[in-house]
Design a protein around this motif. Structure first.
Motif, PDB file in Angstrom:
ATOM      1  N   PRO A   4       0.834  -1.210   0.000  1.00 31.71           N
ATOM      2  CA  PRO A   4       0.000   0.000   0.000  1.00 31.71           C
ATOM      3  C   PRO A   4       0.867   1.259   0.000  1.00 31.71           C
ATOM      4  N   SER A   5       0.350   2.285  -0.623  1.00 30.45           N
ATOM      5  CA  SER A   5       1.069   3.554  -0.693  1.00 30.45           C
ATOM      6  C   SER A   5       0.859   4.361   0.584  1.00 30.45           C
ATOM      7  N   MET A   6       1.659   5.390   0.725  1.00 28.97           N
ATOM      8  CA  MET A   6       1.500   6.294   1.868  1.00 28.97           C
ATOM      9  C   MET A   6       0.102   6.916   1.838  1.00 28.97           C
ATOM     10  N   TYR A   7      -0.370   7.257   0.647  1.00 28.57           N
ATOM     11  CA  TYR A   7      -1.728   7.781   0.487  1.00 28.57           C
ATOM     12  C   TYR A   7      -2.738   6.784   1.063  1.00 28.57           C
ATOM     13  N   GLU A   8      -2.585   5.513   0.700  1.00 30.33           N
ATOM     14  CA  GLU A   8      -3.546   4.495   1.136  1.00 30.33           C
ATOM     15  C   GLU A   8      -3.516   4.271   2.647  1.00 30.33           C
ATOM     16  N   PHE A   9      -2.368   4.502   3.263  1.00 25.08           N
ATOM     17  CA  PHE A   9      -2.303   4.382   4.718  1.00 25.08           C
ATOM     18  C   PHE A   9      -2.924   5.577   5.420  1.00 25.08           C
ATOM     19  N   LEU A  10      -2.770   6.758   4.843  1.00 27.48           N
ATOM     20  CA  LEU A  10      -3.228   7.963   5.532  1.00 27.48           C
ATOM     21  C   LEU A  10      -4.663   8.363   5.186  1.00 27.48           C
ATOM     22  N   VAL A  11      -4.949   8.535   3.914  1.00 23.19           N
ATOM     23  CA  VAL A  11      -6.208   9.181   3.534  1.00 23.19           C
ATOM     24  C   VAL A  11      -7.441   8.335   3.870  1.00 23.19           C
ATOM     25  N   PRO A  12      -7.498   7.053   3.529  1.00 19.33           N
ATOM     26  CA  PRO A  12      -8.671   6.282   3.945  1.00 19.33           C
ATOM     27  C   PRO A  12      -8.821   6.193   5.468  1.00 19.33           C
ATOM     28  N   THR A  13      -7.704   6.121   6.176  1.00 15.56           N
ATOM     29  CA  THR A  13      -7.747   6.087   7.644  1.00 15.56           C
ATOM     30  C   THR A  13      -8.344   7.381   8.184  1.00 15.56           C
ATOM     31  N   ALA A  14      -7.869   8.507   7.681  1.00 13.93           N
ATOM     32  CA  ALA A  14      -8.386   9.799   8.139  1.00 13.93           C
ATOM     33  C   ALA A  14      -9.859   9.948   7.776  1.00 13.93           C
ATOM     34  N   ASN A  15     -10.233   9.522   6.583  1.00 12.81           N
ATOM     35  CA  ASN A  15     -11.642   9.605   6.186  1.00 12.81           C
ATOM     36  C   ASN A  15     -12.525   8.807   7.135  1.00 12.81           C
ATOM     37  N   ARG A  16     -12.121   7.598   7.416  1.00 11.90           N
ATOM     38  CA  ARG A  16     -12.940   6.742   8.276  1.00 11.90           C
ATOM     39  C   ARG A  16     -13.018   7.298   9.694  1.00 11.90           C
ATOM     40  N   MET A  17     -11.862   7.600  10.279  1.00 13.35           N
ATOM     41  CA  MET A  17     -11.853   7.989  11.684  1.00 13.35           C
ATOM     42  C   MET A  17     -12.425   9.388  11.907  1.00 13.35           C
ATOM     43  N   LEU A  18     -12.145  10.329  11.016  1.00  9.19           N
ATOM     44  CA  LEU A  18     -12.754  11.658  11.171  1.00  9.19           C
ATOM     45  C   LEU A  18     -14.248  11.602  10.864  1.00  9.19           C
ATOM     46  N   GLY A  19     -14.641  10.757   9.928  1.00  6.71           N
ATOM     47  CA  GLY A  19     -16.074  10.556   9.681  1.00  6.71           C
ATOM     48  C   GLY A  19     -16.762   9.983  10.910  1.00  6.71           C
ATOM     49  N   ASN A  20     -16.108   9.009  11.544  1.00  3.55           N
ATOM     50  CA  ASN A  20     -16.658   8.437  12.779  1.00  3.55           C
ATOM     51  C   ASN A  20     -16.715   9.489  13.884  1.00  3.55           C
ATOM     52  N   PHE A 109       1.665  11.717  -3.350  1.00  7.58           N
ATOM     53  CA  PHE A 109       2.264  11.005  -2.223  1.00  7.58           C
ATOM     54  C   PHE A 109       3.380  10.060  -2.670  1.00  7.58           C
ATOM     55  N   ASN A 110       3.492   9.821  -3.979  1.00  8.93           N
ATOM     56  CA  ASN A 110       4.486   8.877  -4.479  1.00  8.93           C
ATOM     57  C   ASN A 110       5.889   9.290  -4.049  1.00  8.93           C
ATOM     58  N   GLY A 111       6.633   8.327  -3.513  1.00  5.20           N
ATOM     59  CA  GLY A 111       7.998   8.587  -3.070  1.00  5.20           C
ATOM     60  C   GLY A 111       8.107   9.264  -1.721  1.00  5.20           C
ATOM     61  N   SER A 112       6.977   9.521  -1.071  1.00  2.00           N
ATOM     62  CA  SER A 112       7.033  10.246   0.201  1.00  2.00           C
ATOM     63  C   SER A 112       7.582   9.407   1.351  1.00  2.00           C
ATOM     64  N   GLU A 113       7.746   8.105   1.143  1.00  7.05           N
ATOM     65  CA  GLU A 113       8.309   7.254   2.201  1.00  7.05           C
ATOM     66  C   GLU A 113       9.689   7.754   2.618  1.00  7.05           C
ATOM     67  N   GLY A 130       9.639  10.173   5.598  1.00  6.48           N
ATOM     68  CA  GLY A 130       8.181  10.174   5.463  1.00  6.48           C
ATOM     69  C   GLY A 130       7.531   8.969   6.110  1.00  6.48           C
ATOM     70  N   LEU A 131       8.117   7.790   5.913  1.00  7.19           N
ATOM     71  CA  LEU A 131       7.548   6.570   6.477  1.00  7.19           C
ATOM     72  C   LEU A 131       7.591   6.597   7.999  1.00  7.19           C
ATOM     73  N   ASP A 132       8.725   6.990   8.569  1.00  4.86           N
ATOM     74  CA  ASP A 132       8.823   7.057  10.029  1.00  4.86           C
ATOM     75  C   ASP A 132       7.873   8.108  10.601  1.00  4.86           C
ATOM     76  N   TYR A 133       7.734   9.211   9.889  1.00  4.75           N
ATOM     77  CA  TYR A 133       6.804  10.273  10.306  1.00  4.75           C
ATOM     78  C   TYR A 133       5.371   9.738  10.358  1.00  4.75           C
ATOM     79  N   LEU A 134       4.938   9.065   9.293  1.00  4.14           N
ATOM     80  CA  LEU A 134       3.575   8.553   9.248  1.00  4.14           C
ATOM     81  C   LEU A 134       3.364   7.448  10.279  1.00  4.14           C
ATOM     82  N   ARG A 135       4.270   6.487  10.287  1.00  2.00           N
ATOM     83  CA  ARG A 135       4.109   5.301  11.125  1.00  2.00           C
ATOM     84  C   ARG A 135       4.348   5.575  12.607  1.00  2.00           C
ATOM     85  N   GLY A 136       5.356   6.366  12.916  1.00  2.80           N
ATOM     86  CA  GLY A 136       5.748   6.538  14.309  1.00  2.80           C
ATOM     87  C   GLY A 136       5.276   7.812  14.978  1.00  2.80           C
TER      88      GLY A 136
END
Length: 169
Positions: A4-20, A109-113, A130-136
């Motif tokens: 999965p891309s960085m986009y796929e880790f962040l944007v769907p997660t934010a959509n779901r959780m902020l929607g909730n 988001f491509n290459g943002s890792e 980018g990856l450590d920022y998103l994940r950690g």
């Protein structure tokens, strides 16, 4: 199988959780109306005296998502001053945040890792890939504030449960 891309880790997660979170705020407003108290009382609720109130928890959750989307995509984050004083205004902030993150081309988001990310805090600078920022940093911080908002509402009698936090797939 592709990673999965960085986009796929962040944007769907934010959509779901902020929607909730927006739905949780609807339930909070309905609870206040049913119990005949001012919903503004919930906005100042805290779990401990040294913790931020509900309003600030929502603001930080939104800022985490929009800041991450901007930093990882190379976009300029919009400014959202912290002026919300009602549930409707908090819901509007969530909507503005989602509008922004969903407006970013996933290809940005491509290459943002491997993109260097620097955060300036009042006391120091934090440096990440980018990856450590998103994940950690981003995702734990984001979930902390969404979870705390949930806990504040639950603690104050709003009839919500785990499925309200998780949402329905």
């Amino acid at each position: 199988m592709t990673t999965p891309s960085m986009y796929e880790f962040l944007v769907p997660t934010a959509n779901r959780m902020l929607g909730n979170l927006s739905t949780l705020l609807d339930k909070a407003a309905a609870h206040a109306e049913a119990k005949k108290f001012d919903p503004a009382n919930l906005l100042t609720a805290r779990l401990a005296p040294d913790m931020y109130p509900l309003t600030r928890q929502v603001q930080i959750a939104c800022d985490s998502a929009k800041g991450a989307a901007a930093r990882l995509s190379g976009a300029e984050p919009p400014s959202h001053p912290d002026v919300e004083a009602t549930i409707a205004e908090l819901k509007a902030r969530i909507a503005k945040t989602l509008d922004f993150i969903n407006s970013i081309d996933p290809a940005a988001f491509n290459g943002s890792e491997d993109r260097p990310i620097t955060l300036k805090t009042p006391s120091r600078e934090l440096h990440f890939s980018g990856l450590d920022y998103l994940r950690g940093f981003v995702l734990p911080n984001f979930y902390f504030h969404v979870t705390t908002a949930y806990a504040l509402l639950r603690h104050n009698g709003v009839e919500i449960g785990k499925l309200d936090f998780l949402g329905r797939p």
